[in-house]
Design an enzyme around this catalytic site. Structure first.
Site, mmCIF file in Angstrom:
data_model
loop_
_atom_site.group_PDB
_atom_site.id
_atom_site.type_symbol
_atom_site.label_atom_id
_atom_site.label_comp_id
_atom_site.label_asym_id
_atom_site.label_seq_id
_atom_site.Cartn_x
_atom_site.Cartn_y
_atom_site.Cartn_z
ATOM 1 N N SER A 1 37.970 39.803 41.671
ATOM 2 C CA SER A 1 38.830 41.334 40.626
ATOM 3 C C SER A 1 40.317 40.960 40.941
ATOM 4 C CB SER A 1 38.017 42.769 40.674
ATOM 5 O OG SER A 1 38.980 43.750 39.841
ATOM 6 N N HIS B 1 45.441 39.108 43.517
ATOM 7 C CA HIS B 1 43.994 39.196 43.020
ATOM 8 C C HIS B 1 43.333 38.700 44.801
ATOM 9 C CE1 HIS B 1 40.771 37.708 40.236
ATOM 10 N NE2 HIS B 1 40.485 36.791 40.934
ATOM 11 N N CYS B 2 41.901 39.431 44.815
ATOM 12 C CA CYS B 2 41.164 39.956 45.303
ATOM 13 C C CYS B 2 39.919 38.197 45.293
ATOM 14 C CB CYS B 2 41.133 40.330 45.937
ATOM 15 S SG CYS B 2 39.397 40.397 47.375
ATOM 16 N N VAL B 3 39.765 37.454 45.705
ATOM 17 C CA VAL B 3 38.600 36.598 45.661
ATOM 18 C C VAL B 3 36.967 37.200 46.364
ATOM 19 C CG1 VAL B 3 40.139 34.575 45.280
ATOM 20 C CG2 VAL B 3 39.033 35.129 47.453
#
Length: 412
Positions: A294, A288-290
Site C-alpha cells: 500500500s 509506495h511500500c511493498v
C-alpha cells in the site's frame, strides 16, 4: 370511449433476465466468463500443453506463451469457499514454501549458511526491481514479512524456550511485541488518504465487476481494478476533504493544470501524487511500500513509523534472548560473530541461522526507519527526495543519507 372492435394496446412484457444459479463452494467463474470447477484445474489447458511440447522438443518459449500460462495458473489456483471458490494470489506462495527450506538448508553447515543468507537478500532485491520496473502489485513482500514474523516466533518457541533460559515474563514481552507489530501493520494498511473523484459517486466496484475486469486481462494490473476507469479504489473511500478538494476542469489556470491528474480526473492538493502502482492519487504521498502492499500517505504515515519502531525493538529483544540462550557467557555482539559449537546440534544451528536472518531483516528495516526520520526532520517526503534527485535539483549529504531538496516547505 373506445369503439367496439378497436384493438386495445397490448403491453409488452419485459423480458426478465434469467437468474444465475448460485455457485457451490468448488465452482467459480473463470477469466473467460464460464463456470468452472476446481477439480478441472489440470484439464483443457492449451497454453500449458503447447509450452510442454516446446520444452520437450527443446524449443524456446515465447514470452507471450509464458504470460498466458501464468495467467491461466493464477486464474485456476483457487480454494473452496462459500458462494464460489476464491482465487489465491500466486505471489504469496513462494515465501511460505522457500523460506523454511532455505533456513533449514542454511543450518546444515556454516558455509551453506553464508551462501543462503547472502542469496536471499539478492533474490528479494531482484524481485523488487523486477516488479517495480513493471509497476506491478505483488503480495510477495507482505507474505514474506508476515510469514517471517510467524516462523521466527515458531522457532523461538520450539527451539529456544525449552532450553530453560527464557522466563515467562520475557516470553510475554516478546509475544506482546509481536501482537503490537501486527496491530500497527493493520493500521498502516488502512486508507493513506486516497483522493476520490466526485464524478465516480463514491461507489465501489462489486465483486462481479472485479471478476469481469480480471477476465479482460487485468491480472498484471498497474493499479487496482477499475482505478483507471472511475478514479476510485475498490472498497477504499476517503472522507470529505475541506482543503485542496476543489476540482477543476482541464482548462483551468496554469497552476491547476500542473496539479491536474488526467487519470483520476481531479486537481491534486499540495504534495499529493498519483501512485502508478495503486492507480490513484494519494494525499501527501511519501512512497509506495511493498512490505504493506500500500501507499504511505497522510493518514497512515504515523502508523507506518510506529510499526517500524515496534518491529525494531521486538526484533532486537528476540535476537538478544536467543543468543543469550544458545551462546551463553558471551555478549550479544560477540556471540553474533563467534559462537563455538553452535553447529554441534541441529537445534542450536537452526536458531543461530534464524538469528542471522532476523539481523539482515532488522538492518534493512533500520535503514528505512532512519531515512524516514531524516525526511521527517527536514519536512520532505520520499517522493519529493526522489524527484529532486531525478531533476538534479537536490544534493546528497552525509554519504547520501540526507538529500537537500533545495526547497523549504512549511509544516502542514
Amino acid at each position: 370511449m373506445t369503439q367496439k372492435g378497436s384493438m386495445k394496446p397490448v403491453k409488452k412484457k419485459k423480458t426478465e433476465e434469467p437468474e444465475l444459479e448460485p455457485l457451490c463452494c468448488c465452482e467459480y467463474i473463470d477469466r473467460n466468463g464460464e463456470k468452472n470447477h476446481v477439480a478441472t484445474c489440470l484439464c483443457d489447458c492449451q497454453d500449458l500443453d503447447e509450452g510442454c511440447d516446446r520444452w520437450i522438443t527443446c524449443k524456446s518459449l515465447q514470452p507471450e506463451t509464458c504470460e498466458r500460462i501464468m495467467d491461466t495458473i493464477s486464474d485456476r489456483l483457487r480454494i473452496p469457499w462459500l458462494r464460489g471458490a476464491k482465487k489465491v494470489n500466486i505471489s504469496i506462495i513462494p515465501p511460505l514454501v522457500l523460506l523454511p527450506v532455505f533456513l533449514h538448508v542454511a543450518s546444515w553447515h556454516f558455509l551453506l549458511g553464508v551462501v543462503v543468507l547472502t542469496s536471499l537478500p539478492v533474490l528479494a532485491l531482484w524481485y523488487y526491481y523486477l516488479t517495480h520496473r513493471r509497476k506491478e502489485q505483488t503480495l510477495f513482500f507482505l507474505s514474506l514479512g508476515l510469514f517471517s514474523l510467524g516462523y521466527m516466533y515458531y522457532v523461538f518457541l520450539q527451539e529456544v524456550v525449552p532450553k530453560g533460559r527464557v522466563g515467562p515474563v520475557q516470553l510475554a514481552v516478546l509475544t506482546c511485541g509481536l501482537f503490537l507489530i501486527l496491530l500497527a501493520l493493520h493500521r498502516a494498511k488502512k486508507n493513506p488518504s486516497y483522493l476520490s473523484n466526485p464524478a465516480s459517486g463514491d461507489r465501489s466496484l462489486s465483486s462481479s465487476q472485479l471478476e469481469c475486469l480480471s477476465r479482460k486481462g487485468q491480472e498484471k494490473t498497474k493499479g487496482f481494478p477499475g482505478a483507471d476507469m472511475s478514479g476510485s479504489l475498490n472498497n477504499r473511500t476517503t472522507k470529505d476533504d475541506p482543503k485542496g478538494s476543489s476540482r477543476m476542469p482541464a482548462g483551468s489556470p496554469t497552476k491547476a493544470k500542473e496539479d491536474w491528474c488526467a487519470k483520476c480526473q481531479l486537481v491534486r492538493p499540495a504534495r499529493a501524487w498519483h501512485c502508478r502502482i495503486c492507480g490513484i492519487c494519494v494525499r501527501r504521498m511519501d512512497h509506495h511500500c511493498v512490505w504493506i502492499n500500500s501507499c504511505v500517505g497522510e493518514s497512515n504515515h504515523q502508523a507506518f513509523i510506529l510499526a517500524l519502531l515496534i518491529f525494531l525493538l521486538t526484533s532486537v529483544y528476540g535476537i538478544t534472548l536467543t543468543l543469550d540462550t544458545i551462546c551463553r557467557d558471551r555478549s550479544v555482539f560477540t556471540a553474533l560473530f563467534y559462537c563455538p559449537g553452535v553447529y554441534a546440534n541441529y537445534s542450536s544451528a537452526l536458531s543461530f541461522t534464524c538469528v542471522w536472518y532476523s539481523v539482515i531483516i532488522t538492518a534493512g528495516m533500520a535503514y528505512i526507519f532512519l531515512i524516514q526520520l531524516i525526511n521527517i526532520s527536514y519536512n520532505v517526503t520520499e517522493r519529493e527526495v526522489q524527484q529532486a534527485l531525478r531533476q538534479k535539483t537536490g544534493r546528497r549529504l552525509l554519504c547520501g543519507l540526507i538529500v537537500d531538496t533545495g526547497k523549504v516547505l512549511a509544516h502542514l
